[in-house]
Scaffold this active site. Structure first.
Site, PDB file in Angstrom:
ATOM      1  N   ALA A 133      30.214  35.799  34.146  1.00  0.00           N
ATOM      2  CA  ALA A 133      30.438  35.700  35.590  1.00  0.00           C
ATOM      3  C   ALA A 133      29.773  34.444  36.159  1.00  0.00           C
ATOM      4  O   ALA A 133      30.258  33.870  37.132  1.00  0.00           O
ATOM      5  CB  ALA A 133      29.937  36.949  36.287  1.00  0.00           C
ATOM      6  N   GLY A 159      65.114  46.123  45.527  1.00  0.00           N
ATOM      7  CA  GLY A 159      64.805  44.738  45.172  1.00  0.00           C
ATOM      8  C   GLY A 159      64.355  43.909  46.360  1.00  0.00           C
ATOM      9  O   GLY A 159      63.719  42.856  46.187  1.00  0.00           O
TER      10      GLY A 159
END
Ligand code: HXC
Length: 511
Positions: A405, A173
Site C-alpha cells: 500500500a 442494454g
C-alpha cells in the site's frame, strides 16, 4: 400566404410539439414525484433562457404496430445545447410521457447528433435517462440506435466530461450508456436500473426481489457502485451536478477553471492524528482542514467507504483527492476500493486535474474472499492508474504506509512529484506487531516474560523502521512537515511541480 407559413399556425404546431405526451401522461409522471423532461432541462439544469433546442420537429421514422396512429412529440427525447453557470453544455433528456421515453431510430439519431455536437464544440455532455428501453415496435432499428450511442460514449471518454442522470427506469442494454459515462447520478425512489427486471428474475431463477432492492438508487450508490452520486430529490441531484461541473474543464485540451482562493473554515492544528496508533479518525475532517473553504465534493460517498475520493480546490485550483479512510475497515485497500480509486485517478488524469493522495492504510485486505474476488487483478488497477497519470501528483503520508500500500498510494516510485510525511508517518514493509512476531519470534519464545519481550521488540521495530526518517534520509519522501503546515506546503508544491499536459491520452473505463 400558405397556411404552414403563418406565424399563428407555426405557434400552434409548436405548442403541440411542446406538450410532450399530453396532460394525462404528464399527470402520471407527476404522481410518481417526477419532473417532466422539459422542466428538468429548462428549470433544473440550465441557466434560465439559455436552452437552444434542436430537432423538436423530428418525427419518428418507423410507423408500424399502430405507431402511425400516435404523434410522438420529439420522438420521446428533448435535445440541444445550453449553459450551466454560463458555461456551454450539450444535453438530452428522455421524455417518459412520450411512448415511455422508449428509444426508436429517430430518438437515437437525435441523441447521436448532440453527442457529436458536444465532441465538436468540446463541451460536457449531460444525458437524462427516463425510458422503457428499446422501442419494441421498432425492433432492430432501436438496437442500432443503442449501438451508435455506446460507440460515441466510448469515443468521447476522456475527451469531454460525460454525466448521466437516471430519473426513471433505465433497463436492459440501455444501462450501458450511463455505465460508459464518467459520472452517474441517481435519485431516491425515482431511479431504477437493471439488466433484467424483477419479473424476468422470478421467471428464470425463481428469486423474488423488489424493483427498489434490485436496482434502486441506494442499491447502486452503496452496493454496486454503478452510481457516483445519490440525491434525495431531482433538484438536489441537479444542484450537485452543477457543483461537479464547476471543478471540471470543458474538455481534455483545457485546464480546469481557477477560482478565488479561500482559506479553510478550521485549518489543521498539530494534533490531528490520535496519539494511539490504532485509533480511528475521519479523513474527511482532515481534508476539510486543508482545502479551500473546507469545501469537498465527495464522489462515490456510499460505496467502498474505506477509501474517499472527490474534488476540492487548493489555492483556487481544482484537485482530485484520493484518501484512505481509517474510520472504515481501518482504511484497507480491497477490491472495491481499488476499482473506485483507479477510475477516479483515470478521470482526473484525463481532464488535467492534479491529484492529492492522503495515505493511512495498513495495506491490502487479506483473506480468501478477497483473493478469490480478484484482489490481485483489481489492486493492480491502482498501480496502473497512478503510474499512467501524467497530471501533477502530490502525496501526503499521514500515518500508516505499509507494504504494497505504501507503493500503491502514489509513492515516488509510481511517479509522485512531491511526497510529504507528518512526523507520525510509518513507512515500513509491514506493521510493527506483525513484523516483530516474525523477525523476533525465537527471542520472544525464549523469553521468560514473552509479552514484555514482544512489546519491547515492537518498540524497537517502530524506532528503527516504522517512522518517516528512513525514507526521508534516502529522499523517497521530500520532506517531513507538521500537520499545521500541510495546506501551505501543498500549495507551494502544486505551484512548482510539473504542470498538466492537456490533450486526451486515454478514456475513463476501468481496465
Ligand atoms: C415501446 C414502451 C416501452 C418500450 C414503455 N412503453 N416501454 N413502448 N417500447 N420499450 C410505453 C407503454 O406501452 C406505455 O404506452 C407507456 O410507454 C408508459 O408505459 P407504462 O407501462 O404505462 O408505464 P409504467 O407502468 O410506469 O411502467 C414503466 C416500465 C414498463 C416499467 C418501464 O413500461 C416496462 O416494463 N416497459 C418495458 C421495458 C422493457 O422491457 N424494455 C425493453 C428492454 S430490452 P401507452 O401508449 O400505453 O401510454 C432493451 C434492449 C436494449 O432495452 C439493448 C441495447 C443493447
Amino acid at each position: 400566404m400558405s397556411i404552414m407559413k403563418s406565424v399563428n399556425d407555426f405557434l400552434a404546431i409548436l405548442a403541440n410539439k411542446l406538450k410532450g405526451g399530453g396532460e394525462k401522461a404528464i399527470e402520471k409522471q407527476k404522481e410518481k414525484g417526477k419532473h417532466t423532461a422539459r422542466e428538468r432541462v429548462e428549470d433544473l439544469l440550465l441557466d434560465r433562457g439559455s436552452f437552444l433546442e434542436i430537432d423538436l420537429f423530428v418525427e419518428h421514422s418507423v410507423k408500424d404496430f399502430g405507431m402511425d396512429r400516435k404523434e410522438l412529440a420529439g420522438d420521446g427525447v428533448i435535445t440541444g445545447f445550453g449553459k450551466v453557470d454560463d458555461k456551454p453544455v450539450a444535453v438530452f433528456a428522455q421524455d417518459f410521457t412520450v411512448a415511455g421515453g422508449s428509444l426508436g431510430r429517430a430518438h437515437s439519431k437525435k441523441i447521436v447528433k448532440v453527442m457529436d455536437g458536444s465532441a465538436e464544440a468540446g463541451i460536457p455532455l449531460i444525458g437524462i435517462n427516463d425510458s422503457g428501453g428499446a422501442r419494441i415496435q421498432e425492433g432492430v432499428e432501436s438496437l442500432c440506435g443503442y449501438g451508435e450511442i455506446f460507440f460515441r460514449n466510448t469515443r468521447l471518454s476522456g475527451v469531454v466530461p460525460q454525466i448521466s442522470v437516471i430519473l426513471g427506469p433505465c433497463a436492459g442494454g440501455a444501462v450501458y450508456s450511463p455505465a460508459l459515462t464518467d459520472f452517474v447520478f441517481v435519485v431516491d425512489k425515482i431511479s431504477h436500473m437493471f439488466i433484467t427486471g424483477p419479473q424476468v428474475i422470478k421467471t428464470v431463477l425463481g428469486e423474488e426481489v423488489s424493483q427498489e432492492e434490485l436496482g434502486g438508487a441506494m442499491t447502486h450508490a452503496a452496493i454496486t457502485g454503478n452510481a457516483h452520486f445519490y440525491a434525495r430529490s431531482e433538484p438536489e441531484a441537479f444542484e450537485t451536478l452543477k457543483k461537479l461541473l464547476s471543478f471540471l474543464p470543458p474538455n481534455s485540451s483545457r485546464n480546469p477553471p481557477v477560482s478565488k482562493p479561500i482559506p479553510p473554515d478550521s485549518p489543521l492544528g498539530d494534533d490531528v492524528i490520535p496519539d494511539n496508533r490504532r485509533r480511528a479518525y475521519c479523513v474527511k475532517e482532515i481534508i476539510r482542514g486543508i482545502v479551500d473553504g473546507s469545501d469537498f465534493l465527495e464522489v462515490h460517498e456510499h460505496y467502498a467507504r474505506n477509501i474517499v475520493v472527490g474534488f476540492a480546490r487548493l489555492s483556487g485550483r481544482s484537485i482530485g483527492i484520493v484518501a484512505n479512510q481509517p474510520r472504515v475497515l481501518a482504511g484497507v485497500l480491497d477490491v472495491n476500493a481499488s476499482d473506485k480509486a483507479a477510475r477516479f485517478i483515470r478521470f482526473c488524469d484525463s481532464f488535467n486535474i492534479p491529484l492529492l493522495t492522503m495515505v493511512d492504510t495498513p495495506g491490502y485486505l487479506p483473506g480468501v474472499d478477497q483473493e478469490h474476488a480478484g484482489v490481485i487483478r483489481h489492486g493492480a488497477k491502482i498501480l496502473y492508474a497512478y503510474s499512467e497519470a501524467t497530471v501533477p501528483k502530490l502525496t501526503l503520508i499521514m500515518r500508516k504506509a505499509y507494504g504494497g500500500a505504501y507503493i500503491a498510494m502514489c509513492s515516488r516510485h509510481l511517479g509522485a512529484d512531491f511526497v510529504a510525511s507528518w512526523p507520525c508517518g510509518e513507512i515500513a514493509v509491514m506493521g510493527p506487531e506483525g513484523a516483530a512476531n516474525i523477525i523476533f519470534r525465537k527471542e520472544i519464545e525464549a523469553a521468560e516474560d514473552q509479552e514484555a519481550c514482544r512489546q519491547e521488540k515492537v518498540r524497537e521495530y517502530e524506532e528503527k523502521f516504522a517512522n518517516p526518517y528512513v525514507a526521508a534520509k534516502k529522499g523517497y519522501i521530500d520532506t517531513i512537515i507538521r500537520s499545521s503546515e500541510t495546506r501551505d506546503t501543498l500549495i507551494k508544491a502544486l505551484s512548482v511541480v510539473k504542470q498538466s499536459r492537456t490533450g486526451r491520452s486515454h478514456g475513463n473505463m476501468p481496465l
